[in-house]
Design an enzyme around this catalytic site. Sequence first.
Site, PDB file in Angstrom:
ATOM      1  N   GLU A 144      -4.530  -1.113  14.054  1.00 24.66           N
ATOM      2  CA  GLU A 144      -5.108  -0.161  13.171  1.00 24.66           C
ATOM      3  C   GLU A 144      -6.435   0.217  13.884  1.00 24.66           C
ATOM      4  OE1 GLU A 144      -6.055  -1.858   9.543  1.00 24.66           O
ATOM      5  OE2 GLU A 144      -4.016  -2.646   9.145  1.00 24.66           O
ATOM      6  N   GLN A 166       0.820  -1.286  -0.078  1.00 24.95           N
ATOM      7  CA  GLN A 166      -0.067  -0.077   0.038  1.00 24.95           C
ATOM      8  C   GLN A 166       0.702   1.294   0.203  1.00 24.95           C
ATOM      9  OE1 GLN A 166      -2.466  -1.978   3.313  1.00 24.95           O
ATOM     10  NE2 GLN A 166      -3.852  -0.478   2.139  1.00 24.95           N
ATOM     11  N   TYR A 175     -12.383  -0.719  13.568  1.00 26.74           N
ATOM     12  CA  TYR A 175     -12.689   0.475  12.956  1.00 26.74           C
ATOM     13  C   TYR A 175     -14.096   0.869  13.380  1.00 26.74           C
ATOM     14  CZ  TYR A 175      -8.637   0.358   9.928  1.00 26.74           C
ATOM     15  OH  TYR A 175      -7.312   0.273   9.381  1.00 26.74           O
ATOM     16  N   HIS A 199       1.117  -9.014   5.228  1.00 24.37           N
ATOM     17  CA  HIS A 199      -0.190  -8.409   5.301  1.00 24.37           C
ATOM     18  C   HIS A 199      -0.741  -8.641   3.884  1.00 24.37           C
ATOM     19  CE1 HIS A 199      -1.665  -4.516   6.815  1.00 24.37           C
ATOM     20  NE2 HIS A 199      -2.530  -4.481   5.829  1.00 24.37           N
ATOM     21  N   TRP A 209      -4.293   4.093  11.689  1.00 30.52           N
ATOM     22  CA  TRP A 209      -4.324   3.798  10.256  1.00 30.52           C
ATOM     23  C   TRP A 209      -4.889   5.032   9.470  1.00 30.52           C
ATOM     24  CZ3 TRP A 209      -2.060  -0.156   7.397  1.00 30.52           C
ATOM     25  CH2 TRP A 209      -2.545  -0.242   6.239  1.00 30.52           C
ATOM     26  N   ASN A 235      -1.511 -10.431   8.982  1.00 28.07           N
ATOM     27  CA  ASN A 235      -2.486  -9.127   9.418  1.00 28.07           C
ATOM     28  C   ASN A 235      -3.885  -9.630   8.910  1.00 28.07           C
ATOM     29  OD1 ASN A 235      -3.066  -6.118   9.317  1.00 28.07           O
ATOM     30  ND2 ASN A 235      -3.802  -6.709   7.426  1.00 28.07           N
ATOM     31  N   GLU A 236      -4.975  -9.265   9.853  1.00 31.36           N
ATOM     32  CA  GLU A 236      -6.285  -9.668   9.621  1.00 31.36           C
ATOM     33  C   GLU A 236      -6.340 -10.848   9.027  1.00 31.36           C
ATOM     34  OE1 GLU A 236      -8.238  -6.475   7.393  1.00 31.36           O
ATOM     35  OE2 GLU A 236      -8.000  -5.133   9.266  1.00 31.36           O
ATOM     36  N   ASN A 262      -6.998  -4.907  14.724  1.00 30.55           N
ATOM     37  CA  ASN A 262      -7.624  -3.915  14.064  1.00 30.55           C
ATOM     38  C   ASN A 262      -9.032  -3.410  13.985  1.00 30.55           C
ATOM     39  OD1 ASN A 262      -5.084  -4.046  12.966  1.00 30.55           O
ATOM     40  ND2 ASN A 262      -5.545  -4.799  10.932  1.00 30.55           N
ATOM     41  N   ARG A 300       4.274   0.987  12.356  1.00 33.63           N
ATOM     42  CA  ARG A 300       4.058  -0.230  11.912  1.00 33.63           C
ATOM     43  C   ARG A 300       4.164  -0.545  10.344  1.00 33.63           C
ATOM     44  NH1 ARG A 300      -1.357  -2.945  10.753  1.00 33.63           N
ATOM     45  NH2 ARG A 300      -1.029  -5.098  10.877  1.00 33.63           N
TER      46      ARG A 300
END
Length: 504
Positions: A393, A39, A327, A138, A436, A183-184, A325, A94
């Site tokens: 995140e 990213q 949100y 990731h 994030w 990740n996730e 993470n 990170r």
Amino acid sequence: MLRLVLLTSLAALVLGTDTFSRDDFPPDFVFGAASSAYQVEGAANLDGRTPSIWDTFAHAGNMHGASGDIACDGYHKYKEDVQLMKDTGLEAYRFSISWSRLIPNGRGAVNQKGLQYYNNLINELISHGIQPHVTLHHTDLPQALEDEYGGWVSQKIVKDFTAYANVCFRNFGDRVSYWTTMNEANVFVLGGYDIGFLPPQRCSPPYGDNCSTGNSSTEPYMAAHHILLAHASATRLYRKRYQDMQHGVIGLNVFSYWFVPLTNNTEDKIATQRANDFYLGWFVNPLVFGDYPQTLKKIVGSRLPSFTFAESSQVKGSFDFIGVNHYVTMYVKDNPSSVNTEDRDAVADMAVQLTSIRNDTSTFEYAIVPWGLQGILEYIKQVYGNPPVYVHENGQRTRRNSTLEDWPRVKYLHGYIGGLLDAVRNGSNTRGYFTWSFLDLFEMLDGYESSYGLYFVDLDDPDLKRQPKLSAHWYSNFLKGKNISSDGYIELQKNISAVSTNFQ
Ligand SMILES: *[C@@H]1O[C@H](CO)[C@@H](O)[C@H](O)[C@H]1NC(C)=O
Ligand SMILES: *[C@@H]1O[C@H](CO)[C@@H](O)[C@H](O)[C@H]1NC(C)=O
Ligand SMILES: *[C@@H]1O[C@H](CO)[C@@H](O)[C@H](O)[C@H]1NC(C)=O
Ligand SMILES: *[C@@H]1O[C@H](CO)[C@@H](O)[C@H](O)[C@H]1NC(C)=O
Ligand SMILES: *[C@@H]1O[C@H](CO)[C@@H](O)[C@H](O)[C@H]1NC(C)=O
Ligand SMILES: *[C@@H]1O[C@H](CO)[C@@H](O)[C@H](O)[C@H]1NC(C)=O
Ligand SMILES: *[C@@H]1O[C@H](CO)[C@@H](O)[C@H](O)[C@H]1NC(C)=O
Ligand SMILES: *[C@@H]1O[C@H](CO)[C@@H](O)[C@H](O)[C@H]1NC(C)=O
């Protein structure tokens, strides 16, 4: 029953603390910001890097023409970015390592230029007093391994992942003390192997439309199983060969909604527990207890791989922290599946309908629900014995444009860091927080349409200039120890207009 009581009482939490400062957190608590290799780095075809499953996915047109080919050009701009982190006051950063940059064929020879890049980045961070927190995977598996044996659906991945992790520990572990294997993990398997909206885009009808191969009923569970075995294997290696010398820690990251029952009906309360078992329990139960939750075993039946005794004891306890993470908070409604066991996908297995907690669906930004973060941290504390946690995140989505006055992000960060403080004060063993994202990145859900960054990256400028948003100033104030409250908003805005947008 005990858990149902817990869920109900948590739903009554109040808004996060409004007034606080950095000093209210324990001194060894770290605050930072996050990114990931695909990213931010760009330089997708440079210096020996080969495609990952993300390059393939983006180039197949799944992101409406957008890709991480250039992204923020972090590969070339890492010095300027680390300086910006320093000026902002970040204590930690990170980022993730691109496996196919470091080991282009997925296994075997190490790419010296890739090694050099990560050494440079790590050294630059260390020399600026910024702690590196490194993720190994990731969602960007080398395409070579996907082509060779199907990547995570094959148990062969365990050996290759462990060897890759070994290269990272051996070369970077003298300076990197915080390792995250995946990740996730949960979103990766749901998006990549069930619904098919993420790479490697494997799925089967009627659950996913656009996959050329896959099996939505079985592969999400197979991929998850191999992720757990690969994680445990890398952790065992780290502990055996490196941890005593390098004194680091290692963990796994999961995406975490906070779930609230839509109604007080027993069905919705049970559905809420089921949602937690599927999202968190699928990965965290094996790590903490050595096996999948009973709910999954019962619902998924023979499609759920089982751990041998040896595997179970290797997976159990194979973590020093859980990465979270978070949100958004979701309402959960029971949604019983009419499909037969053998033909269901993981989503139908879960049998819940999720709706955003927001009333107003017309806004692009996420609803600000600080008690959702408190809820998830409190849940991990009570259900999993209060292990160390890093919030890897948390951040606000806005449209990506040149608006530097990102009030929705300032308010979001203010709310959630207040909620975090409440959770820590109530005994959560959370050790760090990363927002994030540091820069406006190539976003995995919508390319360059949305942004989460503290810094705007101007894609129309050939130099990809970074410009601080209001949120960068806000976070910087917080990190530098100023007292934070919503009373400071007006002053913040006045100051920003007065001193232009550059950091001094
Ligand atoms: C499948 O691909 C078609 C054509 O590109 C697209 O219109 C459709 O939205 C895709 N479906 C999903 C679920 O992604
Ligand atoms: C998925 O695998 C299961 C178990 O092997 C099988 O019964 C089912 O037919 C497969 N589904 C598809 C779409 O291939
Ligand atoms: C559920 O019950 C609690 C406690 O009585 C109440 O505060 C809450 O508003 C109820 N929720 C719904 C959605 O009815
Ligand atoms: C939905 O909107 C109503 C009216 O504005 C408000 O009272 C309620 O608290 C809102 N619910 C949520 C979950 O935000
Ligand atoms: C830019 O994004 C912000 C935040 O999402 C939004 O409020 C604003 O309307 C957008 N401006 C333009 C010109 O699109
Ligand atoms: C605080 O912790 C106690 C003890 O674990 C728990 O009973 C209580 O629900 C927690 N309160 C909040 C607001 O999370
Ligand atoms: C923040 O507020 C506290 C309590 O009002 C005060 O003791 C402290 O000096 C303030 N710190 C700064 C940096 O202004
Ligand atoms: C605004 O600027 C003044 C003077 O430099 C400073 O003391 C104050 O902390 C700043 N306030 C905010 C919210 O940044």
